[in-house]
Design a protein around this motif. Structure first.
Motif, PDB file in Angstrom:
ATOM      1  N   GLU A  85      -4.282  -0.607   8.813  1.00 12.18           N
ATOM      2  CA  GLU A  85      -3.057  -0.041   9.338  1.00 12.18           C
ATOM      3  C   GLU A  85      -1.977  -1.055   9.644  1.00 12.18           C
ATOM      4  OE1 GLU A  85      -5.559  -0.467  13.169  1.00 12.18           O
ATOM      5  OE2 GLU A  85      -5.928   0.659  11.371  1.00 12.18           O
ATOM      6  N   ASP A 133       0.786  -1.223   0.000  1.00 14.31           N
ATOM      7  CA  ASP A 133       0.000   0.000   0.000  1.00 14.31           C
ATOM      8  C   ASP A 133       0.825   1.283   0.000  1.00 14.31           C
ATOM      9  OD1 ASP A 133      -1.891  -1.877   0.296  1.00 14.31           O
ATOM     10  OD2 ASP A 133      -2.788  -1.097   2.100  1.00 14.31           O
ATOM     11  N   LEU A 134       2.031   1.283  -0.514  1.00 14.91           N
ATOM     12  CA  LEU A 134       2.866   2.482  -0.472  1.00 14.91           C
ATOM     13  C   LEU A 134       2.216   3.645  -1.220  1.00 14.91           C
ATOM     14  CD1 LEU A 134       6.386   0.897  -0.993  1.00 14.91           C
ATOM     15  CD2 LEU A 134       5.340   1.655   1.143  1.00 14.91           C
ATOM     16  N   VAL A 135       1.784   3.417  -2.432  1.00  9.55           N
ATOM     17  CA  VAL A 135       1.147   4.481  -3.212  1.00  9.55           C
ATOM     18  C   VAL A 135      -0.270   4.711  -2.713  1.00  9.55           C
ATOM     19  CG1 VAL A 135       0.388   5.141  -5.529  1.00  9.55           C
ATOM     20  CG2 VAL A 135       2.579   3.985  -5.215  1.00  9.55           C
ATOM     21  N   TRP A 136      -0.995   3.638  -2.459  1.00  8.22           N
ATOM     22  CA  TRP A 136      -2.390   3.738  -2.043  1.00  8.22           C
ATOM     23  C   TRP A 136      -2.520   4.532  -0.746  1.00  8.22           C
ATOM     24  CZ3 TRP A 136      -5.490   2.297   2.052  1.00  8.22           C
ATOM     25  CH2 TRP A 136      -6.864   2.255   1.813  1.00  8.22           C
ATOM     26  N   SER A 137      -1.652   4.275   0.235  1.00  8.88           N
ATOM     27  CA  SER A 137      -1.778   4.938   1.530  1.00  8.88           C
ATOM     28  C   SER A 137      -1.489   6.432   1.460  1.00  8.88           C
ATOM     29  CB  SER A 137      -0.873   4.273   2.565  1.00  8.88           C
ATOM     30  OG  SER A 137       0.471   4.390   2.168  1.00  8.88           O
ATOM     31  N   SER A 138      -0.726   6.864   0.476  1.00  5.24           N
ATOM     32  CA  SER A 138      -0.431   8.291   0.364  1.00  5.24           C
ATOM     33  C   SER A 138      -1.381   9.006  -0.594  1.00  5.24           C
ATOM     34  CB  SER A 138       1.015   8.495  -0.087  1.00  5.24           C
ATOM     35  OG  SER A 138       1.199   7.944  -1.368  1.00  5.24           O
ATOM     36  N   ALA A 139      -2.280   8.283  -1.217  1.00  8.95           N
ATOM     37  CA  ALA A 139      -3.217   8.882  -2.171  1.00  8.95           C
ATOM     38  C   ALA A 139      -4.402   9.509  -1.438  1.00  8.95           C
ATOM     39  CB  ALA A 139      -3.713   7.824  -3.149  1.00  8.95           C
ATOM     40  N   SER A 140      -5.085  10.396  -2.137  1.00  6.75           N
ATOM     41  CA  SER A 140      -6.312  10.993  -1.592  1.00  6.75           C
ATOM     42  C   SER A 140      -7.415   9.931  -1.592  1.00  6.75           C
ATOM     43  CB  SER A 140      -6.733  12.182  -2.454  1.00  6.75           C
ATOM     44  OG  SER A 140      -7.100  11.728  -3.746  1.00  6.75           O
ATOM     45  N   LYS A 176      -7.440   6.771  -3.948  1.00  2.00           N
ATOM     46  CA  LYS A 176      -7.534   5.397  -3.428  1.00  2.00           C
ATOM     47  C   LYS A 176      -8.636   4.629  -4.143  1.00  2.00           C
ATOM     48  CE  LYS A 176      -5.712   6.364   1.146  1.00  2.00           C
ATOM     49  NZ  LYS A 176      -5.985   6.460   2.573  1.00  2.00           N
TER      50      LYS A 176
END
Length: 170
Positions: free
Chosen positions: A168, A74-81, A85
């Motif tokens: 999380e 989830d590296l990209v997903w967790s930092s996306a709006s 997401k």
């Protein structure tokens, strides 16, 4: 909390996967005990174990694909709006739907081939196509459930909302 039809379908699929795990584990345990202590074996134990292992994997894919509980990065997903997401989830689910659909057609071809070629187990000469068909049914269930998940992600994302403690840990 009221459980709807889809929850019952998913629970049934999960129980089927668990049943297949139990059968494979029992097969292995009994085969080892018989071989170690009685110098004998279950006819076609290896064939059934191998075929049921594939079956339980496909049924497991069906359950985890719908719930979205498979292993993720989830590296990209967790930092996306929130909107980002949702786009990522829809795209990833569409890719998964495509891959599993192609795989399901390939497995169906394998079922048809083993049926027409009269492929049998080694010891008891039992046809193997029913176990291939059982595995295919799990793959077909995965396609159906991934399609439903895709539809819900696009049109009813609130149905797939995760609990507060959902991601999380990943």
């Amino acid at each position: 909390m009221k459980r709807d039809f889809m929850d019952r379908v998913i629970d049934t699929i999960e129980w089927l996967a668990a049943l297949f795990i139990g059968i494979v584990a029992l097969d292995i345990f009994v085969a080892v005990v018989l071989r170690k202590f009685f110098n004998t074996s279950i006819p076609d134990s290896y064939d059934f174990g191998k075929l049921l292992l594939g079956t339980l994997i496909f049924w497991g894919i069906a359950a985890t694909s719908y719930r979205g509980t498979h292993i993720t990065v989830d590296l990209v997903w967790s930092s996306a709006s929130v909107r980002g997401k949702r786009y990522i989830d829809v795209f990833a689910t569409l890719v998964l739907l495509f891959v599993v659909t192609v795989h399901t057609f390939a497995i169906f071809d394998k079922v048809r081939g083993t049926y027409h070629d009269h492929v049998q187990t080694f010891d008891l000469n039992l046809p193997v196509w029913p176990l291939y068909a059982l595995a295919w049914a799990g793959d077909a269930a995965a396609v159906m459930l991934i399609a439903i998940r895709t539809w819900q992600l696009i049109f009813r994302p609130e149905r797939l909302a995760e609990p507060a403690h959902g991601r999380e840990v990943e």
